[in-house]
Each structure stands twice: as structure tokens, then as C-alpha cells.
Design an enzyme around this catalytic site. Sequence first.
Site, PDB file in Angstrom:
ATOM      1  N   ASN A  21      61.620  97.854  84.988  1.00 32.23           N
ATOM      2  CA  ASN A  21      60.730  97.863  83.818  1.00 32.23           C
ATOM      3  C   ASN A  21      61.033  96.677  82.897  1.00 32.23           C
ATOM      4  O   ASN A  21      60.457  96.565  81.820  1.00 32.23           O
ATOM      5  CB  ASN A  21      60.849  99.178  83.028  1.00 32.23           C
ATOM      6  CG  ASN A  21      62.233  99.376  82.439  1.00 32.23           C
ATOM      7  OD1 ASN A  21      63.151  98.611  82.726  1.00 32.23           O
ATOM      8  ND2 ASN A  21      62.383 100.396  81.616  1.00 32.23           N
ATOM      9  N   THR A  24      65.924  95.031  80.347  1.00 32.58           N
ATOM     10  CA  THR A  24      66.951  93.994  80.151  1.00 32.58           C
ATOM     11  C   THR A  24      66.918  92.946  81.262  1.00 32.58           C
ATOM     12  O   THR A  24      67.540  91.908  81.130  1.00 32.58           O
ATOM     13  CB  THR A  24      68.373  94.602  80.096  1.00 32.58           C
ATOM     14  OG1 THR A  24      68.637  95.284  81.327  1.00 32.58           O
ATOM     15  CG2 THR A  24      68.498  95.582  78.940  1.00 32.58           C
ATOM     16  N   TYR A 134      76.585 104.701  77.710  1.00 35.91           N
ATOM     17  CA  TYR A 134      76.687 104.097  79.036  1.00 35.91           C
ATOM     18  C   TYR A 134      77.669 104.874  79.908  1.00 35.91           C
ATOM     19  O   TYR A 134      77.351 105.261  81.031  1.00 35.91           O
ATOM     20  CB  TYR A 134      77.147 102.643  78.884  1.00 35.91           C
ATOM     21  CG  TYR A 134      77.181 101.845  80.165  1.00 35.91           C
ATOM     22  CD1 TYR A 134      76.014 101.591  80.896  1.00 35.91           C
ATOM     23  CD2 TYR A 134      78.374 101.311  80.646  1.00 35.91           C
ATOM     24  CE1 TYR A 134      76.044 100.844  82.061  1.00 35.91           C
ATOM     25  CE2 TYR A 134      78.412 100.549  81.808  1.00 35.91           C
ATOM     26  CZ  TYR A 134      77.245 100.318  82.514  1.00 35.91           C
ATOM     27  OH  TYR A 134      77.281  99.561  83.669  1.00 35.91           O
ATOM     28  N   TYR A 148      73.720 116.624  94.538  1.00 35.72           N
ATOM     29  CA  TYR A 148      72.691 116.517  95.585  1.00 35.72           C
ATOM     30  C   TYR A 148      73.339 116.448  96.968  1.00 35.72           C
ATOM     31  O   TYR A 148      72.806 116.990  97.935  1.00 35.72           O
ATOM     32  CB  TYR A 148      71.793 115.286  95.352  1.00 35.72           C
ATOM     33  CG  TYR A 148      70.562 115.611  94.549  1.00 35.72           C
ATOM     34  CD1 TYR A 148      70.652 115.900  93.194  1.00 35.72           C
ATOM     35  CD2 TYR A 148      69.306 115.652  95.150  1.00 35.72           C
ATOM     36  CE1 TYR A 148      69.523 116.215  92.449  1.00 35.72           C
ATOM     37  CE2 TYR A 148      68.175 115.969  94.414  1.00 35.72           C
ATOM     38  CZ  TYR A 148      68.280 116.242  93.072  1.00 35.72           C
ATOM     39  OH  TYR A 148      67.160 116.563  92.344  1.00 35.72           O
ATOM     40  N   ARG A 175      77.599  89.807  77.321  1.00 36.02           N
ATOM     41  CA  ARG A 175      78.855  89.996  78.041  1.00 36.02           C
ATOM     42  C   ARG A 175      79.658  88.705  78.010  1.00 36.02           C
ATOM     43  O   ARG A 175      79.126  87.613  77.818  1.00 36.02           O
ATOM     44  CB  ARG A 175      78.585  90.436  79.482  1.00 36.02           C
ATOM     45  CG  ARG A 175      78.341  91.919  79.569  1.00 36.02           C
ATOM     46  CD  ARG A 175      77.993  92.359  80.957  1.00 36.02           C
ATOM     47  NE  ARG A 175      76.635  91.979  81.318  1.00 36.02           N
ATOM     48  CZ  ARG A 175      76.041  92.307  82.464  1.00 36.02           C
ATOM     49  NH1 ARG A 175      76.709  93.000  83.369  1.00 36.02           N
ATOM     50  NH2 ARG A 175      74.792  91.950  82.707  1.00 36.02           N
TER      51      ARG A 175
END
Length: 302
Positions: A21, A24, A134, A148, A175
Site C-alpha cells: 500500500n 512506507t 512494532y 495456524y 534508521r
Amino acid sequence: MPSHLCDLILAQGHEVVGIDNFLTGHARNIAHLTHEPRFRFIEADVCQPLPELGGVDCVIHAASPASPKDYYDNPIETLDVGSIGSRNLLELARANNARYLVTSTSECYGDPLEHPQVETYWGNVNPVGPRSCYDESKRFAEAITMAYHRKYGLRTNIARIFNAYGPRMKLNDGRVVPQFMDQALNGKPITIYGDGLQTRSFCYVSDLVRGLYLLSQSDERYPVNLGNPIELTMLEFAERIQRITATDSKIVHEPLPQDDPKRRRPDISKAKAILGWEPEVSLEDGLKQTVAYFQSLQAGAV
Ligand code: UDP
């Protein structure tokens, strides 16, 4: 990193559908794949119901902000992509009886009390600190992956990535690798947070994606560290960047962000034993490649 992984998987002869999307990420990182017939790109958010993809053999969940700056700016999106995004992509894998790999992180170890970090260490995470959006998102992503696997027998893998770097990062990513390079290349002061004695271990992107690909084919269900065990203080790292870029930029100190991990180095015995994997690119070569990339980016050649 995901665009490098696409390149590697395509080079192995597979077809790839990429989804992003661009919260970032950046479209220029896949521009070279525009005319690749085995690559299809869909601009979408994996937290929303997924578009029809056709059959898939393997799902790789590498969607997430990864820079502290990006996840401080987008904490809810970061929590969503590890939780809702994981759920959606695990369901996609389940519906297709496909393999599933999630890119987790050394942040699962938080500010570690054990050093170096072994996969069996449970970590030291502040669940309500600024990094928790995060860390806990990735820890949830690991937990639901194991659920799962246990409940549905899904063939899953979990990679814990330690400070990956290389071409195609953003210069303003925040970063330390792009930040110091931006500062060094543009005559700005090099900002060391705190005393600079905190350590990190940097893994070049080509080494990382090779490890991810190998892991996606393995039957190891528990997390596997992928990183380069060479550990540097941020002061040593800044000096290295100063030398490689031959900059006049001087070091300045700024406040250390809250909960900044003090030490980080992967124990990669497990990856060596089960994948036959270890990093091959030296820090010197990797940093030079990355500096060259940023120079061409700035020259408008990327
Ligand atoms: N750092 C720094 N100066 C900067 C950016 C980062 O000293 O301009 C330090 C940061 O405090 C941390 C290390 O570099 O100790 C790595 O930070 P980064 O944001 O790259 O990732 P992290 O490993 O913390 O997720």
C-alpha cells in the site's frame, strides 16, 4: 527488502504477485519489474479483504513499517498489519494449502538481557513503550503463525531479521544506515543517539533474502534468526561511514530514544545448521554498495 526478495524468487523461475500500500515503501523499487511477465503488482492494504489472486503456493508476509521513525508515525497501522494483516495472509495460505513465511524481527527480544540472542530467549519487551506497537505486533504475528500451524497444520516459517540494510532503503528512512549516509553525503552532522556505545549487527540485503528463500523451503516451524553476527557500537559505525564516504561531517550527540536496545547480535547457529546459511557480504562491501546507491538516488539516476 521485499523488492529484493521478489527479484530472487523471480530469478528462481517462479511467478510473483507483489502487494503493497506504499505506506512506507516506494514504487521506484519495483519499477525494473514493470515488463517482467512473471511479476504482477497490486496496490492494496493486506489489512483489508484481499483481491482475488488466483492460486498461490507460498505466501510471504513482509508487510510492515520497519523503521522506528515509521512505526512511531504509524503505530496503529503497524499493529494492524501484524495482527489483521497476518490473519488475512494466513487465511490466504490456508485456502490455498500454501506455505507461509512471516518476516519477524530481533525486536521480539526487546532490550535483551541475554547476549547474543538465541531463538529460545523470550525477550525483554516493554509492552506499553513507544516501540511496543512494532514489537508486540511482530510477537502477535509469530503467535498467530504458530496457532495456524498447530490448529490447521499449515506449513509455516518465522524469520527473525536483525538490522537489514542495502540499496532501495529511503534516504529519510530514519534508521541508522540511511541516516548516517545521508548526513555524511550531504555535509550534515552525524547524529549519534546517546553515548553511541549501544551495539547493532547489520546484515546486507542479498544475504538476508537468500536466507529467507531457504527458510521458506524448510520444515522448521519455530523462529530462525537471520542476521550478521558482526557487532559494532554506533560510534564505531559512524566512524566507518565517515571513512567510507570521506566526509567532513562531524559526530554530534542527541538524546537516546526511550527503550532503545543496548546490545543486539544474532546467534545464527540454528540458521547455519538447518539452512546451511550464513552471511557472505562483508560490512565494507555492503556499505559501499549502499553508499553508491544513495549517490545515484541523489543524482536522480534511480
Ligand atoms: N541511531 C543513532 N543515530 C541516528 C539513528 C539511529 O545513533 O541518527 C541509533 C539508534 O539509537 C539505535 C541504532 O542507531 O541504537 C539503530 O537504530 P535504527 O533506528 O537503525 O534501528 P533499531 O535497531 O533501533 O531498530
